[in-house]
Design an enzyme around this catalytic site. Sequence first.
Site, PDB file in Angstrom:
ATOM      1  CE1 TYR A 194      -3.249   2.984   1.139  1.00  0.00           C
ATOM      2  CE2 TYR A 194      -1.665   3.294   2.921  1.00  0.00           C
ATOM      3  CZ  TYR A 194      -2.749   3.744   2.186  1.00  0.00           C
ATOM      4  OH  TYR A 194      -3.319   4.961   2.504  1.00  0.00           O
ATOM      5  CE  LYS A 212      -2.563   6.884  -0.799  1.00  0.00           C
ATOM      6  NZ  LYS A 212      -3.874   7.348  -1.327  1.00  0.00           N
TER       7      LYS A 212
HETATM    8  N1  LIG Z   1      -7.743   6.372   6.835  1.00  0.00           N
HETATM    9  C1  LIG Z   1      -6.540   6.786   7.165  1.00  0.00           C
HETATM   10  O1  LIG Z   1      -6.133   6.708   8.321  1.00  0.00           O
HETATM   11  C2  LIG Z   1      -5.634   7.375   6.108  1.00  0.00           C
HETATM   12  C3  LIG Z   1      -4.338   7.804   6.458  1.00  0.00           C
HETATM   13  C4  LIG Z   1      -3.534   8.380   5.470  1.00  0.00           C
HETATM   14  C5  LIG Z   1      -4.010   8.505   4.170  1.00  0.00           C
HETATM   15  N2  LIG Z   1      -5.259   8.059   3.860  1.00  0.00           N
HETATM   16  C6  LIG Z   1      -5.761   8.212   2.496  1.00  0.00           C
HETATM   17  O2  LIG Z   1      -6.993   8.899   2.570  1.00  0.00           O
HETATM   18  C7  LIG Z   1      -7.850   8.455   1.540  1.00  0.00           C
HETATM   19  C8  LIG Z   1      -9.230   8.123   2.081  1.00  0.00           C
HETATM   20  O3  LIG Z   1      -9.155   7.216   3.115  1.00  0.00           O
HETATM   21  P1  LIG Z   1     -10.473   6.686   3.830  1.00  0.00           P
HETATM   22  O4  LIG Z   1     -10.088   6.328   5.206  1.00  0.00           O
HETATM   23  O5  LIG Z   1     -11.616   7.620   3.633  1.00  0.00           O
HETATM   24  O6  LIG Z   1     -10.692   5.341   3.051  1.00  0.00           O
HETATM   25  P2  LIG Z   1     -11.997   4.633   2.585  1.00  0.00           P
HETATM   26  O7  LIG Z   1     -11.661   3.194   2.412  1.00  0.00           O
HETATM   27  O8  LIG Z   1     -13.155   4.993   3.442  1.00  0.00           O
HETATM   28  O9  LIG Z   1     -12.228   5.298   1.154  1.00  0.00           O
HETATM   29  C9  LIG Z   1     -11.603   4.847  -0.003  1.00  0.00           C
HETATM   30  C10 LIG Z   1     -12.686   4.706  -1.055  1.00  0.00           C
HETATM   31  O10 LIG Z   1     -12.063   4.310  -2.279  1.00  0.00           O
HETATM   32  C11 LIG Z   1     -12.980   3.469  -2.926  1.00  0.00           C
HETATM   33  N3  LIG Z   1     -12.330   2.636  -3.922  1.00  0.00           N
HETATM   34  C12 LIG Z   1     -11.489   1.586  -3.721  1.00  0.00           C
HETATM   35  N4  LIG Z   1     -11.174   1.025  -4.890  1.00  0.00           N
HETATM   36  C13 LIG Z   1     -11.806   1.744  -5.846  1.00  0.00           C
HETATM   37  C14 LIG Z   1     -11.866   1.640  -7.261  1.00  0.00           C
HETATM   38  N5  LIG Z   1     -11.223   0.667  -7.895  1.00  0.00           N
HETATM   39  N6  LIG Z   1     -12.603   2.552  -7.934  1.00  0.00           N
HETATM   40  C15 LIG Z   1     -13.295   3.522  -7.285  1.00  0.00           C
HETATM   41  N7  LIG Z   1     -13.278   3.661  -5.954  1.00  0.00           N
HETATM   42  C16 LIG Z   1     -12.548   2.778  -5.239  1.00  0.00           C
HETATM   43  C17 LIG Z   1     -13.554   2.598  -1.813  1.00  0.00           C
HETATM   44  O11 LIG Z   1     -14.773   1.973  -2.212  1.00  0.00           O
HETATM   45  C18 LIG Z   1     -13.719   3.614  -0.709  1.00  0.00           C
HETATM   46  O12 LIG Z   1     -15.033   4.144  -0.696  1.00  0.00           O
HETATM   47  C19 LIG Z   1      -7.128   7.311   0.843  1.00  0.00           C
HETATM   48  O13 LIG Z   1      -6.516   7.809  -0.325  1.00  0.00           O
HETATM   49  C20 LIG Z   1      -6.065   6.905   1.820  1.00  0.00           C
HETATM   50  O14 LIG Z   1      -4.945   6.367   1.151  1.00  0.00           O
HETATM   51  C21 LIG Z   1      -6.078   7.499   4.796  1.00  0.00           C
END
Ligand SMILES: NC(=O)c1ccc[n+]([C@@H]2O[C@H](COP(=O)([O-])OP(=O)(O)OC[C@H]3O[C@@H](n4cnc5c(N)ncnc54)[C@H](O)[C@@H]3O)[C@@H](O)[C@H]2O)c1
Length: 392
Positions: A152, A156
């Site tokens: 991951y 990223k």
């Molecule tokens: N949650 C954390 O702690 C955290 C920390 C650092 C960075 N991030 C980044 O923040 C962003 C959002 O995180 P989140 O916690 O809201 O995650 P989340 O899993 O709630 O949201 C990610 C969304 O992407 C969608 N997705 C996955 N594969 C897909 C595809 N092939 N086509 C279209 N949509 C697709 C999923 O269905 C999901 O709704 C991400 O980019 C993540 O890398 C999150």
Amino acid sequence: MDSQKSPKETVLITGGGGYFGFRLGCALNKKGAHVILLDISSPTQTIPEGIKFIHGDIRHLSDIEKAFQDVDITCVFHIASYGMSGREQLNRKLIEEVNVRGTENILQACWRRGVPSLVYTSTFNVVFGGQVIKNGDESLPYVPLHLHPDHYSRTKSIAEKKVLEANGTSLEKSNGVLRTCALRSAGIYGPGEQRHLPRVVSYIERGLFKFVFGDPKSLVEFVHVDNLVQAHILASEALKANKGYIASGKPYFISDGIPINNFEFFRPLVEGLGYSFPSIRLPMKLIYCFAFLTEMAYFVLGQLYNFQPFLTRTEVNKTSITHYFSLEKAKKELGYEPQPFDLQEIVEWFKARGHGRSPGNRDSESLIWVGVLVLLLVVAASMLLSFVGLSL
Ligand SMILES: NC(=O)c1ccc[n+]([C@@H]2O[C@H](COP(=O)([O-])OP(=O)(O)OC[C@H]3O[C@@H](n4cnc5c(N)ncnc54)[C@H](O)[C@@H]3O)[C@@H](O)[C@H]2O)c1
């Protein structure tokens, strides 16, 4: 997205069905933007009027092009990703397809459709590979790809580089160029968060949160979802002419700006739900071996039963090795000002859904889980001892 100046802007949010993407979509909608959410999963909450949800997979250019057609999108917030935590971390193929190929597809669509700006949601992990970082800034180098402990973080990082390298490239439909920036987020929390908090609460409720690990002085960071929303809106503004395109081609670290020990961060949640905070502290190396074992168990048994590994090695690093970053650049260039939040609203959120300790609710299931946990810890301890023995 200044509602006074540009009430009719249209933005597209990939991953808009997820926790953060949906929250951002709602905030932008309130500010007067037309919002399109693109995701393979619908939001769990009701979609407010004025927001359009399109079911589509960013791995398929045709899905993306359908979402982009017939509208002039002013900004894409590219948030969709896969593989961040738990068992998802172990599905390398899907991680690569979504995080790398999906990002390439989004860039393609921006070029073809003349979208002038793109904000990418990145992560601390692009520079954190298990080394101590205190008050790091954006001059830190990327972790070399082969040193990333998980796919991951590696993907990223690849995606972030592609997005930042795309800054200044020509758009096909106009004379303009694409402007991009990346926001490297800390761990996200907030009411209704579905990725980390329900897992933490389920461990607490099953009686598995019996110990903490690592150095109590180790510090990490979190970001409240609404602070991250604020940062994204500011970043999209900072890609415009009236802000001198200040964010063009740049990454920014985004957090609440409060380094804290990972387990202490969760103390108000544990105690707020009526449980005792663990008094046992185990060495990090033991837990790392334990995480390795649970990953191995997942590889062997995951084909038969798709369970959630208790912890992965990346999660052990993320929770117990000091890494926190300066917000100076985000404050100065974007005008980011994190607001203070605490975990009380999250405690209330869980209580409203029936969570929280009621007297005498320990059951046989939790005893079985504790037994399995202890067994795995014993195996991890013997593995660790044999490693130590071998290296002497
Ligand atoms: N949650 C954390 O702690 C955290 C920390 C650092 C960075 N991030 C980044 O923040 C962003 C959002 O995180 P989140 O916690 O809201 O995650 P989340 O899993 O709630 O949201 C990610 C969304 O992407 C969608 N997705 C996955 N594969 C897909 C595809 N092939 N086509 C279209 N949509 C697709 C999923 O269905 C999901 O709704 C991400 O980019 C993540 O890398 C999150």
